[in-house]
Design a protein around this motif. Structure first.
Motif, PDB file in Angstrom:
ATOM      1  N   TYR A 664       0.933  -1.233  -0.120  1.00 18.07           N
ATOM      2  CA  TYR A 664      -0.164  -0.189   0.019  1.00 18.07           C
ATOM      3  C   TYR A 664       0.821   1.147  -0.009  1.00 18.07           C
ATOM      4  N   LEU A 665       0.468   2.078  -0.948  1.00 19.56           N
ATOM      5  CA  LEU A 665       1.334   3.439  -1.192  1.00 19.56           C
ATOM      6  C   LEU A 665       0.806   4.534  -0.682  1.00 19.56           C
ATOM      7  N   GLY A 666      -0.407   4.370  -0.381  1.00 14.59           N
ATOM      8  CA  GLY A 666      -0.931   5.662  -0.096  1.00 14.59           C
ATOM      9  C   GLY A 666      -1.060   6.219   1.273  1.00 14.59           C
ATOM     10  N   PRO A 667      -1.748   7.104   1.822  1.00 18.24           N
ATOM     11  CA  PRO A 667      -1.916   7.605   3.150  1.00 18.24           C
ATOM     12  C   PRO A 667      -2.258   6.595   3.993  1.00 18.24           C
ATOM     13  N   THR A 668      -1.532   6.453   5.311  1.00 20.50           N
ATOM     14  CA  THR A 668      -1.868   5.555   6.383  1.00 20.50           C
ATOM     15  C   THR A 668      -3.202   6.213   7.086  1.00 20.50           C
ATOM     16  N   LEU A 669      -3.297   7.340   7.187  1.00 21.45           N
ATOM     17  CA  LEU A 669      -4.621   8.019   7.771  1.00 21.45           C
ATOM     18  C   LEU A 669      -5.495   8.359   6.996  1.00 21.45           C
ATOM     19  N   LEU A 670      -6.628   7.754   7.035  1.00 23.06           N
ATOM     20  CA  LEU A 670      -7.805   8.433   6.116  1.00 23.06           C
ATOM     21  C   LEU A 670      -8.667   9.086   6.822  1.00 23.06           C
ATOM     22  N   VAL A 671      -9.642   9.564   6.167  1.00 19.05           N
ATOM     23  CA  VAL A 671     -10.861  10.407   7.045  1.00 19.05           C
ATOM     24  C   VAL A 671     -11.239   9.812   8.299  1.00 19.05           C
ATOM     25  N   GLU A 672     -11.760   8.706   7.900  1.00 15.69           N
ATOM     26  CA  GLU A 672     -12.480   7.746   9.081  1.00 15.69           C
ATOM     27  C   GLU A 672     -11.547   6.730   9.786  1.00 15.69           C
ATOM     28  N   TYR A 673     -10.710   6.205   9.076  1.00 13.20           N
ATOM     29  CA  TYR A 673      -9.943   5.217   9.376  1.00 13.20           C
ATOM     30  C   TYR A 673      -8.378   5.375   9.192  1.00 13.20           C
ATOM     31  N   GLY A 674      -7.806   4.584   9.982  1.00 11.18           N
ATOM     32  CA  GLY A 674      -6.283   4.383   9.626  1.00 11.18           C
ATOM     33  C   GLY A 674      -6.009   2.968   9.203  1.00 11.18           C
ATOM     34  N   VAL A 675      -4.906   2.977   8.166  1.00 11.40           N
ATOM     35  CA  VAL A 675      -4.951   1.709   7.560  1.00 11.40           C
ATOM     36  C   VAL A 675      -3.755   0.872   8.192  1.00 11.40           C
ATOM     37  N   GLY A 676      -4.162  -0.343   8.691  1.00 10.12           N
ATOM     38  CA  GLY A 676      -3.272  -1.176   9.293  1.00 10.12           C
ATOM     39  C   GLY A 676      -2.427  -2.115   8.417  1.00 10.12           C
ATOM     40  N   ARG A 677      -2.553  -3.358   9.098  1.00 10.69           N
ATOM     41  CA  ARG A 677      -1.674  -4.407   8.096  1.00 10.69           C
ATOM     42  C   ARG A 677      -2.344  -4.783   7.018  1.00 10.69           C
ATOM     43  N   ILE A 678      -1.865  -4.960   5.865  1.00  7.55           N
ATOM     44  CA  ILE A 678      -2.233  -5.521   4.847  1.00  7.55           C
ATOM     45  C   ILE A 678      -1.680  -6.773   4.208  1.00  7.55           C
ATOM     46  N   ASP A 679      -2.205  -7.899   4.082  1.00  5.27           N
ATOM     47  CA  ASP A 679      -1.643  -8.968   3.662  1.00  5.27           C
ATOM     48  C   ASP A 679      -2.298  -9.956   2.467  1.00  5.27           C
ATOM     49  N   TYR A 703     -13.140  11.743  15.925  1.00  3.42           N
ATOM     50  CA  TYR A 703     -14.532  12.545  15.486  1.00  3.42           C
ATOM     51  C   TYR A 703     -15.624  12.127  16.428  1.00  3.42           C
ATOM     52  N   ALA A 704     -15.927  10.789  16.798  1.00  6.86           N
ATOM     53  CA  ALA A 704     -16.751  10.250  17.591  1.00  6.86           C
ATOM     54  C   ALA A 704     -16.547  11.100  18.991  1.00  6.86           C
ATOM     55  N   MET A 705     -15.285  10.947  19.474  1.00  6.61           N
ATOM     56  CA  MET A 705     -15.010  11.417  20.799  1.00  6.61           C
ATOM     57  C   MET A 705     -15.376  13.170  20.971  1.00  6.61           C
ATOM     58  N   LEU A 706     -15.424  13.788  19.860  1.00  8.25           N
ATOM     59  CA  LEU A 706     -15.383  15.338  19.970  1.00  8.25           C
ATOM     60  C   LEU A 706     -16.979  15.391  19.608  1.00  8.25           C
ATOM     61  N   ASN A 707     -17.860  14.591  18.887  1.00  2.00           N
ATOM     62  CA  ASN A 707     -19.366  14.827  18.493  1.00  2.00           C
ATOM     63  C   ASN A 707     -20.134  13.907  19.140  1.00  2.00           C
ATOM     64  N   ILE A 708     -19.768  12.994  20.026  1.00  7.38           N
ATOM     65  CA  ILE A 708     -20.654  12.158  20.585  1.00  7.38           C
ATOM     66  C   ILE A 708     -20.346  12.025  22.107  1.00  7.38           C
ATOM     67  N   TYR A 709     -19.204  11.679  22.315  1.00  8.80           N
ATOM     68  CA  TYR A 709     -18.770  11.235  23.662  1.00  8.80           C
ATOM     69  C   TYR A 709     -18.545  12.478  24.652  1.00  8.80           C
ATOM     70  N   ILE A 710     -17.708  13.488  24.252  1.00  2.03           N
ATOM     71  CA  ILE A 710     -17.608  14.670  24.966  1.00  2.03           C
ATOM     72  C   ILE A 710     -19.059  15.445  25.034  1.00  2.03           C
ATOM     73  N   PRO A 711     -19.779  15.670  24.190  1.00  4.41           N
ATOM     74  CA  PRO A 711     -21.011  16.259  24.402  1.00  4.41           C
ATOM     75  C   PRO A 711     -22.049  15.489  25.263  1.00  4.41           C
ATOM     76  N   SER A 712     -22.007  14.196  24.930  1.00  5.29           N
ATOM     77  CA  SER A 712     -23.037  13.343  25.810  1.00  5.29           C
ATOM     78  C   SER A 712     -22.620  13.344  27.282  1.00  5.29           C
ATOM     79  N   LEU A 713     -21.028  13.445  27.536  1.00  3.16           N
ATOM     80  CA  LEU A 713     -20.545  13.323  28.809  1.00  3.16           C
ATOM     81  C   LEU A 713     -20.757  14.783  29.351  1.00  3.16           C
ATOM     82  N   THR A 714     -20.851  15.870  28.716  1.00  2.20           N
ATOM     83  CA  THR A 714     -21.157  16.950  29.224  1.00  2.20           C
ATOM     84  C   THR A 714     -22.653  17.157  29.636  1.00  2.20           C
ATOM     85  N   LEU A 715     -23.612  16.772  28.942  1.00  3.00           N
ATOM     86  CA  LEU A 715     -24.852  16.558  29.387  1.00  3.00           C
ATOM     87  C   LEU A 715     -25.124  15.835  30.537  1.00  3.00           C
ATOM     88  N   LEU A 716     -24.378  14.533  30.583  1.00  2.00           N
ATOM     89  CA  LEU A 716     -24.674  13.969  31.606  1.00  2.00           C
ATOM     90  C   LEU A 716     -24.037  14.578  32.993  1.00  2.00           C
TER      91      LEU A 716
END
Length: 888
Positions: A664-679, A703-716
């Motif tokens: 794999y020659l592309g970037p290892t960090l994508l928008v949603e995922y990081g590319v791990g092992r490829i076999d 993204y989930a931490m910023l938009n789901i967990y932290i806001p929900s924890l704040t409301l909690l």
């Protein structure tokens, strides 16, 4: 007095002269010539004057020079007097090997290189019975050492030279000298000394100076040191006929030579002497011209500019400006003249160079090779062939043994009566199953590492078909087809290895970009797919170390068998394609090749079972993925690219997992995922072999931490903080918690809408549901707390008609009023306990205070404990098998 002095001086001079003559004769050796015209005869041979017996160790040495190579060239035989077929001691010469017989043991030995004609070689072989060894030396160098348990030789032998059982086809055509045999083992140093002409040691069993019986043999005596000077050293001169300068250069370059440009008067006279007395060559070209650029004298043979100081110009020359760009040799120097004039030229070329006649089909390699004969210009073969001018000046290729004309040079396709280069000949006898008609033949002086241009000039073979022109006639980029298809080749049938096992196909997947859509569960990949396999039915021409230069043309690809793969986990079931975007190459793994001398276009033939074919194409494919979202947004997904062989079942075709790879020659960090092992893993156990490229995708949870967990924890936290509000403001506490609950529910809905619908809970669902349930419990606690609070007016604020019967101040940390119980004046104390004792009323007041504080404290501790236990379990379960810790 003068006569007295003169006589002794004269005698001294005579004595010195005789001694000098005697020393000169002592330094000369006898040379015997056999069949100098190349003809085969049984009447030409020699025999040693007496019989010999070599019972034990011996050393046999001789010097040989071959004029014409036979299928087998008979050199020397020591034959039993009673039975000539009984374990002979002998030496036989072939073109590419030699054969030694020790008496009871016969061996063929390959040589470091093919033998050449008209060149002296020194040969020795040793039978060492003490060590049990046989050794062979060529030109003083040990080329063979082998072990063998020799037995004592009981035979009395006659020595025959130049004949093998007097079979005419094996008769020697060449020269022999220094045949000696010792009844002992010569040291290697002594053998090397003899080979280098440093000593002339004679044998005790066979002595070269002994008596020989000669039959139709030419004798001569030559200086010993001349036998150690290879004829390939030095130059020979070929007289180029009356031609214009460009044609003279063309012809001399084809001969592998050069036209000299004298630097001095002595050099000028030496060159002009070549045509001395030749009235047809009163003018003679020099080897430079300034036709390309005025004033710069270019040597066309070396492509270098010769300084004026290195050219012996005649006085007041050059004086022709742009109109006279070539040089003629005058007795007083070089003078410029018009290149369109006709003159002769002396072409100096290397002596002893091996010439090759390509385009004929011969079983024996010797038949392809010839020597140049400078005057008159002709070519004498290593075997029975010759190329020479016949009647009317027509060049002919002929067999001088059978006196048969094989072909004549076509005069229609050439403007110079000259046989060198790649030319069309007219067949007179069958050649390569062709009875008659035009056929292309190549007569060339180029060696095996060079390619012959059509004009006969040579360029490095590495420049053959390298996508740029190197020959002046541009023929090095013609006939560049790589693949040789046999007549029975079938492009629909896969190759079958020699072991009759399945053909392994190697895959190389190079991915450039990845794109993952979680909602639709699709993996979009842009990648290069390379398939590599061996086809033992094919052979390849002129392979280069740089693979891109071994690209197969589309015309040849159309007739080539190729593996066909299907992408089985795609929506539309795509397949591999062979089109203009597909590049097929041959990978040069094996450096060994066989020169195809029957091909006039000069090819190096490589084997198909050791050099693989590779097909590469760029694809952009969308593969379906089955996501397991239980751990979302801390999930690790595995997407697969499934490639299946469709050409044939696994009985015939399988994947070569050992040589397959993925990158794999592309970037290892994508928008949603990081590319791990490829076999890449192959499964050849199924009916059709399948290869799976596994792509590991680790979700980036930022993204989930910023938009789901932290806001929900704040409301909690906000909901939990309402437990610390004053019990008297029930509406504020409840509304704050309800608002947090509504916002959290909205967040839950948004998150669910952005993910695939699943029948199972995801970790984010569990978190959000936990937050909702926790806020719901907080609201329940607020309700319970409120049930245990009695509201009374603050001091001075009792309603009319009411009286404060008792007031209990709940002092908080700030000392303020927390709750007041208010009773109606008509109802007495409002508690129905007017008749009860005062201590009971005080007990009830204390009990109300205890219940309220208990529920408030219990709600705080319970919520905190539930939160802590849940988080411990929740985050602890994510520490294994999830992407939570991948980026830490």
């Amino acid at each position: 007095m003068e006569s007295r002095v003169f006589l002794p001086v004269l005698l001294l001079l005579i004595t010195l002269g005789s001694n000098s003559t005697k020393a000169q004769k002592d330094n000369e050796v006898l040379v015997l010539g056999f069949n100098g015209d190349g003809a085969q005869r049984i009447s030409t041979w020699a025999q040693y004057g007496r019989a010999v017996r070599a019972a034990g160790d011996y050393t046999l040495c001789l010097r040989f020079n071959i004029w014409v190579f036979r299928l087998l060239t008979a050199v020397i035989y020591l034959l039993d007097q009673t039975d000539i077929d009984l374990d002979p001691i002998s030496f036989e010469v072939y073109f590419e090997k030699i054969r030694t017989k020790y008496g009871g043991l016969a061996r063929f030995y390959p040589l470091p290189g093919n033998l050449a004609t008209n060149k002296w070689y020194h040969y020795c072989h040793v039978r060492d019975m003490t060590r049990g060894e046989g050794r062979v030396y060529l030109d003083g160098q040990l080329i063979v050492r082998e072990s063998y348990a020799f037995q004592r030789d009981p035979y009395v032998r006659n020595i025959i030279v130049g004949q093998d059982e007097f079979q005419m086809k094996y008769s020697l055509s060449g020269k022999l000298s220094q045949i000696n045999m010792w009844n002992s083992i010569l040291p290697e140093e002594q053998i090397l000394s003899i080979a280098n002409c440093e000593s002339n040691l004679e044998g005790d069993l066979i002595a070269w100076s002994g008596k020989w019986q000669l039959y139709e043999i030419k004798e001569e005596r030559v200086p010993l040191e001349s036998l150690c000077r290879s004829v390939s050293r030095g130059l020979v001169t070929v007289k180029v006929p009356f031609l214009r300068y460009p044609k003279a250069v063309y012809m001399c370059r084809g001969l592998g030579g050069a036209v000299p440009t004298p630097k001095t008067l002595a050099e000028l006279r030496k060159v002009k002497k070549v045509f001395e007395g030749d009235q047809g060559c009163i003018r003679q070209w020099a080897g430079v011209s300034d036709a390309k650029e005025e004033g710069k004298w270019l040597d066309p043979f070396t492509q270098t500019v010769i300084p004026w100081s290195d050219i012996y110009f005649r006085k007041n020359n050059p004086d022709g400006n742009i109109y006279q760009n070539c040089l003629l040799m005058d007795a007083e120097g070089l003078e410029d003249t018009d290149c369109k004039k006709h003159s002769c030229a002396a072409c100096f070329t290397v002596a002893g160079r091996t010439w090759t006649l390509r385009g004929i089909c011969e079983e024996e390699e010797r038949m392809y090779y010839l020597d140049l004969v400078p005057s008159p210009l002709s070519f004498r073969g290593y075997g029975e062939y010759a190329v020479q001018q016949g009647a009317g000046g027509v060049w002919a290729w002929s067999n001088i043994i059978t006196n048969t004309t094989m072909a004549t040079l076509s005069q229609e396709s050439i403007d110079l009566n000259y046989p060198v280069g790649r030319l069309t000949w007219n067949l007179q006898s069958a050649v390569c199953h062709q009875e008659s008609g035009p056929r292309v033949l190549t007569l060339s002086a180029c060696n095996t590492s060079q390619f012959t241009c059509s004009d006969g000039s040579c360029v490095d073979f590495a420049k053959r078909c390298d996508l740029k022109f190197d020959c002046d006639d541009k023929t090095d980029e013609r006939y560049c087809d790589i693949i040789n298809f046999p007549e029975d080749y079938r492009s629909k049938l896969p190759p079958r290895p020699a072991s009759d096992s399945s053909l392994p196909i190697a895959l190389d997947v190079t991915m450039d970009t990845l794109n993952i859509d979680t909602t639709t569960m699709l993996l979009s990949v842009s990648y290069n797919l390379r398939m590599t396999w061996f086809d033992n039915r094919l052979t390849f021409n002129n392979l280069k170390n740089l693979t891109r230069l071994n690209t197969v043309s589309l015309d040849q690809v159309a007739g080539l068998w190729r593996p066909h793969l299907g992408f089985i986990n795609t929506d539309d079931i795509q397949n591999t394609a062979v089109d203009a975007d597909a590049v097929t190459t041959v990978v040069k793994l094996d450096q060994t090749y066989a020169p195809d001398l029957s091909n006039p276009y000069e090819v190096e033939v490589y084997r198909g079972d050791t050099n693989p074919i590779s097909s590469t194409r760029k694809y952009s494919t969308v593969y379906t993925c089955n996501f397991d979202l239980v751990l979302y947004p801390f999930d690790i997904q595995f997407c697969y690219m499934k490639l299946q062989i469709l050409s044939a079942s696994s009985e015939y075709l399988i994947f070569n997992s050992r040589d397959s790879s993925v990158e794999y020659l592309g970037p290892t960090l994508l928008v949603e995922y990081g590319v791990g092992r490829i076999d890449l893993r192959a499964d050849n156990a199924t009916q059709f072999a399948v290869a799976r490229v596994r792509v590991e995708l680790i979700r980036r949870y930022g993204y989930a931490m910023l938009n789901i967990y932290i806001p929900s924890l704040t409301l909690l936290v906000i909901s939990y903080v309402t437990l610390f509000f004053r019990p008297s403001i029930f509406e504020v506490r409840v509304m704050t918690a309800l608002t947090s609950l509504l916002v959290l529910a909205t967040l839950f809905t948004q998150v669910s809408a952005s993910l695939p619908k699943t029948s199972y809970f995801k970790m984010v669902d569990i978190w959000l549901l936990f937050c909702i349930v926790l806020i719901f419990l907080i609201i329940l606690f607020h309700t319970v707390i409120d049930l245990h609070v009695d509201y009374v007016a603050l001091p001075g604020q009792a309603k009319p008609g009411h009286a404060v019967t008792w007031a209990q101040t709940l002092t908080g940390s700030a000392g303020g009023v927390r709750a007041l119980k208010v009773r109606s004046a008509e109802d007495g104390d409002g508690s129905g306990d007017e008749g009860r004792p005062d201590f009971f009323r005080r007990f009830l007041a204390k009990k109300d205070k205890f219940d309220l504080e208990f529920y408030i404290a219990a709600s705080k501790i319970t919520m905190l404990l539930i939160f802590a236990v849940f988080n411990l379990i929740y985050w602890g379960s994510l520490l294994r098998g999830s992407g939570l810790v991948y980026y830490l």
